[in-house]
Scaffold this active site. Structure first.
Site, short mmCIF file in Angstrom:
data_model
loop_
_atom_site.label_atom_id
_atom_site.label_comp_id
_atom_site.label_asym_id
_atom_site.label_seq_id
_atom_site.Cartn_x
_atom_site.Cartn_y
_atom_site.Cartn_z
N ARG A 197 19.88 38.84 38.58
CA ARG A 197 20.47 37.62 38.03
C ARG A 197 19.37 36.57 37.97
O ARG A 197 18.38 36.64 38.70
CB ARG A 197 21.62 37.11 38.91
CG ARG A 197 22.77 38.10 39.07
CD ARG A 197 23.83 37.52 40.00
NE ARG A 197 24.98 38.40 40.17
CZ ARG A 197 25.13 39.29 41.15
NH1 ARG A 197 24.17 39.40 42.08
NH2 ARG A 197 26.20 40.05 41.23
N LYS A 254 24.75 36.64 45.28
CA LYS A 254 26.16 36.34 45.07
C LYS A 254 27.02 37.08 46.08
O LYS A 254 26.85 38.26 46.31
CB LYS A 254 26.55 36.78 43.64
CG LYS A 254 27.95 36.35 43.23
CD LYS A 254 28.19 36.73 41.78
CE LYS A 254 29.58 36.30 41.32
NZ LYS A 254 29.81 36.66 39.90
N HIS A 302 20.84 37.23 31.60
CA HIS A 302 21.80 38.22 32.10
C HIS A 302 21.91 39.43 31.17
O HIS A 302 22.33 40.50 31.60
CB HIS A 302 23.18 37.56 32.27
CG HIS A 302 23.94 38.06 33.45
ND1 HIS A 302 23.63 37.71 34.74
CD2 HIS A 302 24.99 38.93 33.54
CE1 HIS A 302 24.47 38.30 35.58
NE2 HIS A 302 25.29 39.07 34.87
N ARG A 357 19.87 42.14 32.56
CA ARG A 357 20.54 42.81 33.69
C ARG A 357 21.56 43.83 33.17
O ARG A 357 21.63 44.96 33.67
CB ARG A 357 21.22 41.74 34.57
CG ARG A 357 22.09 42.29 35.70
CD ARG A 357 22.61 41.11 36.52
NE ARG A 357 23.77 41.43 37.33
CZ ARG A 357 23.71 41.88 38.58
NH1 ARG A 357 22.54 42.13 39.14
NH2 ARG A 357 24.81 42.11 39.27
N HIS A 414 27.23 44.88 43.29
CA HIS A 414 28.66 44.74 43.04
C HIS A 414 29.47 45.18 44.25
O HIS A 414 29.10 46.16 44.92
CB HIS A 414 29.09 45.59 41.83
CG HIS A 414 28.60 45.06 40.53
ND1 HIS A 414 28.54 45.82 39.37
CD2 HIS A 414 28.13 43.83 40.18
CE1 HIS A 414 28.06 45.09 38.38
NE2 HIS A 414 27.81 43.88 38.85
N TYR A 453 30.05 49.23 32.28
CA TYR A 453 28.90 49.78 31.54
C TYR A 453 29.18 51.16 30.96
O TYR A 453 28.45 51.61 30.08
CB TYR A 453 27.67 49.80 32.46
CG TYR A 453 27.29 48.42 32.93
CD1 TYR A 453 26.80 47.47 32.03
CD2 TYR A 453 27.48 48.03 34.25
CE1 TYR A 453 26.48 46.19 32.45
CE2 TYR A 453 27.18 46.76 34.68
CZ TYR A 453 26.67 45.84 33.77
OH TYR A 453 26.38 44.56 34.18
#
Length: 390
Positions: A249, A274, A338, A341, A364, A373
């Site tokens: 990120r 995050k 992003h 990414r 994640h 994805y």
């Protein structure tokens, strides 16, 4: 508790901090005196601690409660932490149960938000601060909640009912606000009633818009390589390459330290990203060679990428670098940091990398987030014969 009025110890005391840090402790607790919030400092009788407490500006002794306290402000909170750092362990179990969140190196500048949004109750800011919400989240909540309060200028928030909030949300939708923005507004409202006022499920029946399922924009490997090739500044080349090759990120890239690049293990360490998580990602061998050249030329001191006076590099500069590279490569897509990414994850999936590994590399919490994805990976499409070509 020692009577503060009788403390007569000099503040100038030499302290062997390394030894004493394990022997001394203070505890911070919430205190309400005459409807004003205070920081109660609880401790066992100790000359060093008493002297340091006496040095705190604004410290008072309550005969009624037999305790020392300070006004509950951000400045006082950080002053206490700084004063006792290395001297005593500060127990915040009863005061701030959540650990501080330092999102991408940004401090929570709660005082700036106080000045900008005077209509928001003080308790709202205090709860954001005590729960250590990220700066970006705090700003969003304040913007949304301030708009909510301005919609009911003559009403006390406690008197606002569920049907009022539903009408407010409906108006946001009619004004063309995105589903994501509407959900943020609901979160900011629920934060006040459920977290600040302690009224769980106060507006449980307020319906949320259906979350939009948008597929991410993906670049091909050739497009990414063309962006890198068309970028002639070595520093900018490294920024684009690292965003893509490690799936970072933007904020994670800005927060990288020199020590986070491990050339022996070929990993990139991402700290407190995050969700307050640390993780590792992979380091490209080709990029490592560029990073070594970059280091020799730019000589960063702390952060891997630094701006003026060795401060953290600007977030807006990263956006400009990526957009310029996309223009130079003649890519007709809305390319953002992003996007690189997203492309990293998709290309790994297309190469046969297990979804679980991709989840770990991206940081994640759940594979459900990573599964998006699978909808943009095109490797399986190549095995399908188009009926037009049959």
């Amino acid at each position: 508790m020692v009577n503060f009025g009788k403390l007569k110890i000099s503040v100038s005391i030499c302290i062997k901090k390394e030894v004493m840090a394990f022997e001394k402790q203070i505890t911070l607790k919430h205190l309400l005196i005459s409807n004003e919030k205070k920081i109660w400092i609880q401790f066992y009788p100790d000359k060093v601690i008493q002297a340091l407490i006496k040095s705190l500006s604004g410290i008072k002794w309550s005969e009624k409660y037999q305790m020392v306290y300070l006004p509950n402000t951000q400045q006082n909170f950080y002053t206490v932490i700084k004063t006792f750092k290395g001297v005593a362990w500060v127990n915040m179990k009863y005061f701030a149960p959540n650990k501080p969140v330092n999102t991408y190196g940004e401090e929570l500048k709660i005082d700036d938000l106080r000045q900008k949004y005077p209509k928001i109750p003080e308790a709202y800011f205090q709860k954001l601060e005590l729960k250590r919400y990220a700066l970006k989240t705090s700003k969003t909540y304040c913007i949304c909640f301030d708009k909510f309060l301005r919609h009911f200028p003559k009403r006390d928030p406690i008197e606002i009912q569920e049907h009022d909030i539903k009408a407010f949300i409906q108006r946001l939708i009619q004004n063309g606000l995105s589903n994501s923005s509407v959900n943020q507004s609901i979160n900011s409202i629920k934060f006040y009633y459920e977290i600040v006022l302690g009224m769980p499920n106060r507006f449980y029946d307020v319906e949320r818009p259906i979350k939009e399922e948008k597929l991410p924009e993906i670049l091909s490997k050739e497009e990414v390589q063309e962006m890198i090739n068309r970028t002639y500044n070595l520093k900018h080349q490294c920024i684009i390459s690292l965003l893509y090759s490690a799936g970072l990120r933007r904020g994670e890239l800005l927060n990288l330290k020199i020590s986070d690049i491990d050339s022996k293990r070929m990993t990139v360490r991402i700290e407190q990203a995050k969700g307050k998580k640390d993780r590792y990602s992979i380091l490209s061998e080709r990029l490592l060679l560029k990073l070594r050249l970059y280091f020799k030329e730019y000589r960063p001191k702390e952060y891997l990428f630094e701006g003026k006076e060795y401060h953290c590099y600007s977030a807006s500069s990263v956006v400009k670098i990526v957009r310029k590279a996309a223009r130079q490569a003649k890519i007709n897509k809305n390319v953002k940091p992003h996007t690189l990414r997203h492309s990293f994850a998709t290309h790994l999936l297309e190469a046969g990398t297990d979804l679980r590994y991709i989840q770990l590399l991206l940081g994640h919490n759940s594979t459900k987030t990573t599964e998006i994805y699978t909808h943009v990976a095109t490797n399986t499409f190549k095995t399908i014969k188009n009926p037009l070509d049959c």
